[in-house]
Write a protein that holds these residues in place. Sequence first.
Motif, PDB file in Angstrom:
ATOM      1  N   GLY A 236       0.788  -1.226   0.000  1.00  0.00           N
ATOM      2  CA  GLY A 236       0.000   0.000   0.000  1.00  0.00           C
ATOM      3  C   GLY A 236       0.818   1.273   0.000  1.00  0.00           C
ATOM      4  N   GLU A 237       2.132   1.154   0.191  1.00  0.00           N
ATOM      5  CA  GLU A 237       2.978   2.351   0.221  1.00  0.00           C
ATOM      6  C   GLU A 237       3.163   2.940  -1.180  1.00  0.00           C
ATOM      7  OE1 GLU A 237       4.282  -0.509   3.471  1.00  0.00           O
ATOM      8  OE2 GLU A 237       3.993  -0.648   1.280  1.00  0.00           O
ATOM      9  N   VAL A 238       3.440   4.233  -1.221  1.00  0.00           N
ATOM     10  CA  VAL A 238       3.792   4.907  -2.468  1.00  0.00           C
ATOM     11  C   VAL A 238       5.144   5.574  -2.281  1.00  0.00           C
ATOM     12  CG1 VAL A 238       1.416   5.262  -3.216  1.00  0.00           C
ATOM     13  CG2 VAL A 238       2.552   7.013  -1.837  1.00  0.00           C
ATOM     14  N   PHE A 239       5.806   5.872  -3.424  1.00  0.00           N
ATOM     15  CA  PHE A 239       7.152   6.430  -3.350  1.00  0.00           C
ATOM     16  C   PHE A 239       7.440   7.242  -4.605  1.00  0.00           C
ATOM     17  CE2 PHE A 239      11.863   6.092  -3.674  1.00  0.00           C
ATOM     18  CZ  PHE A 239      12.173   6.660  -2.448  1.00  0.00           C
ATOM     19  N   ARG A 240       8.079   8.390  -4.420  1.00  0.00           N
ATOM     20  CA  ARG A 240       8.523   9.204  -5.555  1.00  0.00           C
ATOM     21  C   ARG A 240       9.775   8.554  -6.147  1.00  0.00           C
ATOM     22  NH1 ARG A 240       9.103  14.669  -2.350  1.00  0.00           N
ATOM     23  NH2 ARG A 240       9.372  13.142  -0.672  1.00  0.00           N
ATOM     24  N   SER A 241       9.563   7.695  -7.127  1.00  0.00           N
ATOM     25  CA  SER A 241      10.637   6.816  -7.590  1.00  0.00           C
ATOM     26  C   SER A 241      11.405   7.340  -8.795  1.00  0.00           C
ATOM     27  CB  SER A 241      10.069   5.435  -7.912  1.00  0.00           C
ATOM     28  OG  SER A 241       8.993   5.527  -8.821  1.00  0.00           O
TER      29      SER A 241
ATOM     30  N   GLY B 286      24.705  21.078 -13.973  1.00  0.00           N
ATOM     31  CA  GLY B 286      24.474  19.652 -14.111  1.00  0.00           C
ATOM     32  C   GLY B 286      23.044  19.235 -13.870  1.00  0.00           C
ATOM     33  N   LYS B 287      22.641  18.147 -14.539  1.00  0.00           N
ATOM     34  CA  LYS B 287      21.310  17.572 -14.376  1.00  0.00           C
ATOM     35  C   LYS B 287      21.433  16.228 -13.648  1.00  0.00           C
ATOM     36  CE  LYS B 287      20.690  18.191 -18.820  1.00  0.00           C
ATOM     37  NZ  LYS B 287      20.116  18.158 -20.192  1.00  0.00           N
ATOM     38  N   ILE B 288      20.509  16.002 -12.716  1.00  0.00           N
ATOM     39  CA  ILE B 288      20.529  14.811 -11.866  1.00  0.00           C
ATOM     40  C   ILE B 288      19.189  14.096 -11.989  1.00  0.00           C
ATOM     41  CG2 ILE B 288      20.765  13.970  -9.492  1.00  0.00           C
ATOM     42  CD1 ILE B 288      22.228  16.686  -8.917  1.00  0.00           C
ATOM     43  N   PHE B 289      19.239  12.775 -12.096  1.00  0.00           N
ATOM     44  CA  PHE B 289      18.021  11.961 -12.092  1.00  0.00           C
ATOM     45  C   PHE B 289      18.174  10.866 -11.065  1.00  0.00           C
ATOM     46  CE2 PHE B 289      15.554   8.301 -13.990  1.00  0.00           C
ATOM     47  CZ  PHE B 289      14.297   8.803 -13.677  1.00  0.00           C
ATOM     48  N   TYR B 290      17.203  10.760 -10.145  1.00  0.00           N
ATOM     49  CA  TYR B 290      17.168   9.658  -9.195  1.00  0.00           C
ATOM     50  C   TYR B 290      16.090   8.675  -9.635  1.00  0.00           C
ATOM     51  CZ  TYR B 290      16.175   6.779  -5.193  1.00  0.00           C
ATOM     52  OH  TYR B 290      15.953   5.695  -4.388  1.00  0.00           O
ATOM     53  N   PHE B 291      16.460   7.379  -9.684  1.00  0.00           N
ATOM     54  CA  PHE B 291      15.519   6.334 -10.086  1.00  0.00           C
ATOM     55  C   PHE B 291      15.632   5.186  -9.098  1.00  0.00           C
ATOM     56  CE2 PHE B 291      14.152   2.908 -13.188  1.00  0.00           C
ATOM     57  CZ  PHE B 291      12.825   3.320 -13.233  1.00  0.00           C
ATOM     58  N   ALA B 292      14.523   4.853  -8.425  1.00  0.00           N
ATOM     59  CA  ALA B 292      14.567   3.946  -7.277  1.00  0.00           C
ATOM     60  C   ALA B 292      14.665   2.458  -7.608  1.00  0.00           C
ATOM     61  CB  ALA B 292      13.337   4.196  -6.392  1.00  0.00           C
ATOM     62  N   PRO B 293      13.962   1.907  -8.599  1.00  0.00           N
ATOM     63  CA  PRO B 293      13.997   0.452  -8.786  1.00  0.00           C
ATOM     64  C   PRO B 293      15.417  -0.067  -9.020  1.00  0.00           C
ATOM     65  CG  PRO B 293      12.184   1.414 -10.045  1.00  0.00           C
ATOM     66  CD  PRO B 293      13.015   2.556  -9.535  1.00  0.00           C
ATOM     67  N   GLY B 294      15.737  -1.241  -8.404  1.00  0.00           N
ATOM     68  CA  GLY B 294      17.041  -1.816  -8.693  1.00  0.00           C
ATOM     69  C   GLY B 294      17.744  -2.498  -7.543  1.00  0.00           C
TER      70      GLY B 294
END
Length: 242
Positions: free
Chosen positions: A172-177, A186-194
């Motif tokens: 049931g949790e949600v996450f800004r992934s 500079g440009k930064i991208f965070y991506f959670a799956p993995g």
Amino acid sequence: MGKINVTVWDETIGPLGPYPNGIYQAIADFLEESKEFGTVRTSTQPQAEHGLSVEVLADTDVLIWWGHCHHNDVDDEIVERVRKRVMEGMGLIVLHSGHASKIFSKLMGTDTLGLRWREADELERVWKIESNHPITIGIPDYFDIPKSEMYGEHFCIPAPDELLFISWHQGGEVFRSGCTFKRGKGKIFYFAPGHETFPIYYMPEVQQVIINAAKWAAPLPMEPVITGHTPESPEAMRLCGQ
């Protein structure tokens, strides 16, 4: 600019979970197979200077960072070296537990980047929030990761410049992934799956997100920025009666 040079950084060397050649090599393999990039190199924490020498970083347009358990073992001098390159324009993609890395914390401006987490073989559904962003091109409205580690809110990060993905977990949790940030040039991208226990980096959707992100994060040609004292123009002086 020409082909984008990418460096994939990992805190480990060798096999890890379902990755017989390491996570870094699995990521490097699909980047190379995409034919979208120039040089794709790998660097690991146990190497001299963590594989991130001045020369390597100078030849890196986009740095991909995967870490999990050894964040505190990264030398502060190397962290500052990476931070400086990001501020100069190098792109940075931070994956999964890299949210707790020194470099991400430093760039986010906070000492704690906490979140809720649970190691469980649970479904993660990754929802695309922005349809017309370069990172989300070719990604379906959502895709399912059959087994994933749970990351949940609250995620202690500054408000992202752009929120591209939100994950829903079986509990049931949600996450800004999927979040973007800009720091300096500079440009930064965070991506959670993995998580290293699951074969997530073999999924076509995850691979496409990372490929898109590497292309998006690459520095663009920039005009010189003029700062400091600027003498008045002759026209301004004339209008002032000088």
